[in-house]
Every structure is written in C-alpha cells, then in structure tokens.
Design a protein around this motif. Structure first.
Motif, PDB file in Angstrom:
ATOM      1  N   MET A   1       0.829  -1.164   0.121  1.00 20.38           N
ATOM      2  CA  MET A   1       0.101  -0.027   0.154  1.00 20.38           C
ATOM      3  C   MET A   1       0.806   1.052  -0.025  1.00 20.38           C
ATOM      4  SD  MET A   1      -3.128  -1.075  -0.480  1.00 20.38           S
ATOM      5  CE  MET A   1      -3.885   0.472   0.117  1.00 20.38           C
ATOM      6  N   TYR A   2       1.984   1.252   0.960  1.00 18.45           N
ATOM      7  CA  TYR A   2       3.090   2.375   0.736  1.00 18.45           C
ATOM      8  C   TYR A   2       3.617   2.636  -0.548  1.00 18.45           C
ATOM      9  CZ  TYR A   2       2.066   3.847   5.678  1.00 18.45           C
ATOM     10  OH  TYR A   2       1.413   4.540   6.764  1.00 18.45           O
ATOM     11  N   TRP A   3       3.815   1.424  -0.963  1.00 19.62           N
ATOM     12  CA  TRP A   3       4.814   1.526  -2.298  1.00 19.62           C
ATOM     13  C   TRP A   3       3.788   2.133  -3.480  1.00 19.62           C
ATOM     14  CZ3 TRP A   3       3.945  -0.896  -7.171  1.00 19.62           C
ATOM     15  CH2 TRP A   3       5.336  -0.886  -7.976  1.00 19.62           C
ATOM     16  N   LEU A   4       2.381   1.422  -3.581  1.00 17.41           N
ATOM     17  CA  LEU A   4       1.513   2.023  -4.647  1.00 17.41           C
ATOM     18  C   LEU A   4       1.384   3.715  -4.137  1.00 17.41           C
ATOM     19  CD1 LEU A   4      -0.840  -0.953  -4.755  1.00 17.41           C
ATOM     20  CD2 LEU A   4       0.574  -0.095  -6.640  1.00 17.41           C
ATOM     21  N   LEU A   5       1.181   3.920  -3.213  1.00 12.84           N
ATOM     22  CA  LEU A   5       0.925   5.444  -2.612  1.00 12.84           C
ATOM     23  C   LEU A   5       2.000   6.224  -3.244  1.00 12.84           C
ATOM     24  CD1 LEU A   5      -1.245   7.206  -1.576  1.00 12.84           C
ATOM     25  CD2 LEU A   5      -0.198   6.876   0.808  1.00 12.84           C
ATOM     26  N   ALA A   6       3.179   5.717  -2.780  1.00 16.63           N
ATOM     27  CA  ALA A   6       4.431   6.627  -3.367  1.00 16.63           C
ATOM     28  C   ALA A   6       4.568   6.765  -4.771  1.00 16.63           C
ATOM     29  CB  ALA A   6       5.621   6.024  -2.668  1.00 16.63           C
ATOM     30  N   ARG A   7       4.371   5.524  -5.464  1.00 19.45           N
ATOM     31  CA  ARG A   7       4.470   5.555  -6.976  1.00 19.45           C
ATOM     32  C   ARG A   7       3.351   6.582  -7.539  1.00 19.45           C
ATOM     33  NH1 ARG A   7       2.244   0.552 -10.233  1.00 19.45           N
ATOM     34  NH2 ARG A   7       0.304   1.607  -9.869  1.00 19.45           N
ATOM     35  N   GLU A   8       2.213   6.600  -7.066  1.00 16.58           N
ATOM     36  CA  GLU A   8       1.207   7.346  -7.520  1.00 16.58           C
ATOM     37  C   GLU A   8       1.470   8.764  -7.308  1.00 16.58           C
ATOM     38  OE1 GLU A   8      -0.949   6.562  -9.561  1.00 16.58           O
ATOM     39  OE2 GLU A   8      -0.262   4.581  -9.455  1.00 16.58           O
ATOM     40  N   VAL A   9       1.967   9.120  -5.906  1.00 15.01           N
ATOM     41  CA  VAL A   9       2.505  10.562  -5.836  1.00 15.01           C
ATOM     42  C   VAL A   9       3.472  11.057  -6.716  1.00 15.01           C
ATOM     43  CG1 VAL A   9       3.516  12.009  -3.763  1.00 15.01           C
ATOM     44  CG2 VAL A   9       1.732  10.410  -3.259  1.00 15.01           C
ATOM     45  N   GLN A  10       4.412  10.254  -6.946  1.00 10.34           N
ATOM     46  CA  GLN A  10       5.383  10.480  -7.923  1.00 10.34           C
ATOM     47  C   GLN A  10       5.046  10.604  -9.273  1.00 10.34           C
ATOM     48  OE1 GLN A  10       7.853  11.543  -6.098  1.00 10.34           O
ATOM     49  NE2 GLN A  10       9.780  10.215  -6.686  1.00 10.34           N
ATOM     50  N   ARG A  11       4.160   9.904  -9.588  1.00 10.50           N
ATOM     51  CA  ARG A  11       3.557  10.036 -11.085  1.00 10.50           C
ATOM     52  C   ARG A  11       2.645  11.089 -11.319  1.00 10.50           C
ATOM     53  NH1 ARG A  11       1.165   4.079 -12.748  1.00 10.50           N
ATOM     54  NH2 ARG A  11       3.154   3.044 -13.328  1.00 10.50           N
ATOM     55  N   MET A  12       1.976  11.618 -10.118  1.00 10.45           N
ATOM     56  CA  MET A  12       1.133  12.973 -10.309  1.00 10.45           C
ATOM     57  C   MET A  12       1.717  14.238 -10.117  1.00 10.45           C
ATOM     58  SD  MET A  12      -2.395  11.996  -7.916  1.00 10.45           S
ATOM     59  CE  MET A  12      -3.302  10.421  -8.462  1.00 10.45           C
ATOM     60  N   ARG A  13       3.058  14.076  -9.571  1.00 16.48           N
ATOM     61  CA  ARG A  13       4.162  15.347  -9.486  1.00 16.48           C
ATOM     62  C   ARG A  13       4.957  15.283 -10.851  1.00 16.48           C
ATOM     63  NH1 ARG A  13       6.420  14.248  -3.202  1.00 16.48           N
ATOM     64  NH2 ARG A  13       4.542  15.434  -2.123  1.00 16.48           N
ATOM     65  N   SER A  14       4.474  14.242 -11.708  1.00 15.39           N
ATOM     66  CA  SER A  14       5.487  13.986 -13.048  1.00 15.39           C
ATOM     67  C   SER A  14       6.947  13.935 -12.678  1.00 15.39           C
ATOM     68  CB  SER A  14       5.439  15.433 -13.874  1.00 15.39           C
ATOM     69  OG  SER A  14       3.806  15.572 -14.072  1.00 15.39           O
ATOM     70  N   ALA A  15       7.180  13.277 -11.720  1.00 18.27           N
ATOM     71  CA  ALA A  15       8.537  13.017 -11.222  1.00 18.27           C
ATOM     72  C   ALA A  15       9.056  11.702 -12.129  1.00 18.27           C
ATOM     73  CB  ALA A  15       8.830  12.621  -9.928  1.00 18.27           C
ATOM     74  N   ILE A  16       7.875  10.745 -12.268  1.00 19.63           N
ATOM     75  CA  ILE A  16       8.243   9.430 -12.999  1.00 19.63           C
ATOM     76  C   ILE A  16       7.014   9.312 -14.027  1.00 19.63           C
ATOM     77  CG2 ILE A  16       9.421   8.327 -11.264  1.00 19.63           C
ATOM     78  CD1 ILE A  16       7.079   6.651 -10.441  1.00 19.63           C
ATOM     79  N   PRO A  17       7.336   8.827 -15.214  1.00 22.02           N
ATOM     80  CA  PRO A  17       6.386   8.772 -16.354  1.00 22.02           C
ATOM     81  C   PRO A  17       5.516   7.562 -15.961  1.00 22.02           C
ATOM     82  CG  PRO A  17       8.334   7.788 -17.182  1.00 22.02           C
ATOM     83  CD  PRO A  17       8.747   8.448 -15.781  1.00 22.02           C
ATOM     84  N   ARG A  18       4.293   7.830 -16.345  1.00 21.32           N
ATOM     85  CA  ARG A  18       3.140   6.700 -15.955  1.00 21.32           C
ATOM     86  C   ARG A  18       3.334   5.476 -17.049  1.00 21.32           C
ATOM     87  NH1 ARG A  18      -1.262   6.760 -12.874  1.00 21.32           N
ATOM     88  NH2 ARG A  18      -0.856   9.102 -12.338  1.00 21.32           N
ATOM     89  N   THR A  19       3.931   5.671 -18.041  1.00 24.07           N
ATOM     90  CA  THR A  19       3.806   4.750 -18.952  1.00 24.07           C
ATOM     91  C   THR A  19       4.890   3.769 -18.967  1.00 24.07           C
ATOM     92  OG1 THR A  19       5.418   6.036 -20.324  1.00 24.07           O
ATOM     93  CG2 THR A  19       3.027   6.141 -21.051  1.00 24.07           C
ATOM     94  N   LEU A  20       5.924   3.990 -17.891  1.00 20.97           N
ATOM     95  CA  LEU A  20       7.067   3.132 -17.645  1.00 20.97           C
ATOM     96  C   LEU A  20       6.747   2.543 -16.192  1.00 20.97           C
ATOM     97  CD1 LEU A  20       9.894   4.958 -19.075  1.00 20.97           C
ATOM     98  CD2 LEU A  20       8.658   2.874 -20.020  1.00 20.97           C
ATOM     99  N   PRO A  21       7.301   1.242 -16.093  1.00 21.59           N
ATOM    100  CA  PRO A  21       7.040   0.781 -14.457  1.00 21.59           C
ATOM    101  C   PRO A  21       8.192   1.607 -13.579  1.00 21.59           C
ATOM    102  CG  PRO A  21       8.352  -0.849 -16.036  1.00 21.59           C
ATOM    103  CD  PRO A  21       7.718   0.151 -16.740  1.00 21.59           C
ATOM    104  N   TRP A  22       7.579   1.548 -12.191  1.00 22.38           N
ATOM    105  CA  TRP A  22       8.555   2.527 -11.460  1.00 22.38           C
ATOM    106  C   TRP A  22       9.652   1.199 -11.065  1.00 22.38           C
ATOM    107  CZ3 TRP A  22       7.479   3.607  -5.521  1.00 22.38           C
ATOM    108  CH2 TRP A  22       8.311   4.535  -5.120  1.00 22.38           C
ATOM    109  N   ASP A  23      11.037   1.985 -11.154  1.00 18.88           N
ATOM    110  CA  ASP A  23      12.341   1.047 -10.945  1.00 18.88           C
ATOM    111  C   ASP A  23      12.593   0.714  -9.437  1.00 18.88           C
ATOM    112  OD1 ASP A  23      12.880   3.520 -10.135  1.00 18.88           O
ATOM    113  OD2 ASP A  23      14.620   3.808 -11.315  1.00 18.88           O
ATOM    114  N   VAL A  24      11.707   1.178  -8.724  1.00 18.23           N
ATOM    115  CA  VAL A  24      12.064   0.829  -7.028  1.00 18.23           C
ATOM    116  C   VAL A  24      11.333  -0.550  -6.807  1.00 18.23           C
ATOM    117  CG1 VAL A  24      11.566   1.543  -5.067  1.00 18.23           C
ATOM    118  CG2 VAL A  24      12.166   3.460  -6.625  1.00 18.23           C
ATOM    119  N   ALA A  25      11.886  -1.388  -6.226  1.00 20.72           N
ATOM    120  CA  ALA A  25      11.492  -2.733  -5.872  1.00 20.72           C
ATOM    121  C   ALA A  25      10.294  -2.567  -4.680  1.00 20.72           C
ATOM    122  CB  ALA A  25      12.562  -3.762  -5.687  1.00 20.72           C
ATOM    123  N   VAL A  26       9.395  -3.426  -5.005  1.00 20.70           N
ATOM    124  CA  VAL A  26       8.429  -3.147  -3.659  1.00 20.70           C
ATOM    125  C   VAL A  26       8.926  -3.868  -2.463  1.00 20.70           C
ATOM    126  CG1 VAL A  26       7.286  -5.171  -4.178  1.00 20.70           C
ATOM    127  CG2 VAL A  26       6.025  -3.496  -3.162  1.00 20.70           C
TER     128      VAL A  26
END
Length: 248
Positions: A177-202
């Motif tokens: 849950m915290y991994w998904l929340l952190a990923r979505e926060v980063q995506r909404m801030r445009s820090a990481i692209p939504r089209t590519l998977p996050w390179d941080v392992a859960v």
C-alpha cells in the motif's frame, strides 16, 4: 466496477496492479466488521474472514495521492507507524516522496506541545493503523490536521478524514500500500512517467526482521550434520589388517 472521480481512464488500475494487491492479501480483512467499514466489505469467506472491495481500495488510494500532491511542501506530510510491520514502509515512503516519517512510538505532544524537541506542524498525516496510532490521531484532531489512515474491516473511523480500506496487519499488505501510494504521488508530480514501471522494488517497503541476517549467518556457520564424521578411520583399518595377518 466503480470509477474514480472524473471517470479518468488514466487513474484506473491496471491488471498488474490488481494482481499485486491480491498477491499481498490486501483484500483479506478480519473476522470482525465495524459498522463504519461495512460499505467497504464485498463478502465473507467460509472461515468467517471478511473480504475488502479492492475497487474501493484503489479509489481511496488515488484520492489519498491527490491529497498528498496538493500539499505544496512535501515535508508538511508525515507518515506515522507505531506498528512494527509498517515502520520500514513509512521510512521508505518518506524517502521517495520527500515527506517526514515517525516510525515507532509516537511521542505525546509532538503536534500540540511547542516545547517538544520534535514538535512539528504538518498539514497532513498518514497513519498505518487507527488503533495503534490513536495518540497521533487524537493530537492531529486537536489542531485540525487532516488524517489519512489504512483501515481494516474492524478499524474505528472516528476522527479519520480519509480511510483506505486494506489489510493493515500483514507486512506485505502494508508495504504494498505504501509502495503504490508513493508511486502514484511520484506520477502525479510528473517525477516519473506513467507509461513506464517504477524502478523501485516493492521489497524495499516490506518489513525485515533485524535478527534475520544474524540467524542466517549462524546457520551457515553450523557444520553439516548430514555428512558422517569419520575419525581415525585409516588407523583402525590398518589395525584390522594387522590382526588378520597374525590370525593367518
């Protein structure tokens, strides 16, 4: 399936996300069901365990991410976990989102007593369990701080502004849950692209026993008991051969 506000296809969960939630048992609740959490339950297993509606979990997760992104200064968000299984998750969440974290026992007066050394004035807090983090919720309510909480089927929702229904007793569920929340926060801030998977392992968000490396080292240092230990085999063999020669 119910959709998030605005019927945005971008914020809809992918099949891979739902599979991750199922693999980490995010949908598995408890045998008890509070009246406030009744709307988030979608059934009951034959052994009496209530099941959580993952579509509503995803909607609340997206709404929580929007609330976090709306805070201009990321350090005004504090992730709190008195539960041991969630301490590593809040630390990693704070690392990747720029928020602050409070892992372990919550020091009373952190939000209300300005004489405290660790006094802070956050604009939003995230708690792992409304029961174990009740002190933080009470103080946040005193000073009108919005509260986001991971809530199980038997969790109380008093003073909780945004409840994310999920399994908050399992270390894998909390980490996911915290991994998904952190990923979505980063995506909404445009820090990481939504089209590519996050390179941080859960796995980095999962709780790890601090004694585990020590136990593994001790097990590796132990001798292999499956192999028989032979002592003095050659000398005894020579002795028997000598006895046979004298007997002949």
């Amino acid at each position: 399936m119910s959709l998030v506000q605005g019927d945005s296809a971008v914020l809809r969960p992918e099949e891979n996300d739902i599979q991750k939630l199922l693999a980490c048992n995010v949908h598995v609740g408890t045998r008890n069901l509070s009246s406030a959490m009744d709307r988030y339950s979608c059934g009951r297993h034959k052994d009496g365990v209530h099941l959580i509606n993952l579509h509503m979990t995803w909607e609340k997760l997206m709404l929580a991410a929007r609330c976090i992104v709306a805070i201009e200064n990321p350090e005004d968000v504090v992730a709190i976990s008195a539960r041991e299984y969630g301490q590593r998750a809040v630390l990693k969440f704070a690392t990747y989102t720029g928020a602050q974290s409070m892992a372990g026992r919550f020091c009373p007066g952190s939000f209300t007593n300005q004489l405290q050394k660790k006094f802070m004035q956050p604009r939003l807090i995230i708690v792992t369990d409304p029961r174990t983090d009740h002190q933080a919720i009470s103080e946040a309510a005193y000073v009108n701080i919005p509260i986001i909480a991971l809530c199980d089927t038997d969790s109380p929702l008093e003073r909780v502004d945004l409840a994310i229904p999920c399994n908050n007793r399992n270390k894998h569920s909390i980490g996911m849950m915290y991994w998904l929340l952190a990923r979505e926060v980063q995506r909404m801030r445009s820090a990481i692209p939504r089209t590519l998977p996050w390179d941080v392992a859960v796995d980095l968000f999962f709780y790890r026993d601090p004694e585990a490396p020590k136990k593994e080292a001790e097990e590796e240092a132990k001798p292999d008991e499956s192999r028989p230990v032979v002592t003095g085999g050659a000398a005894e063999g020579d002795k028997w051969e000598a006895d046979d020669e004298w007997g002949s």
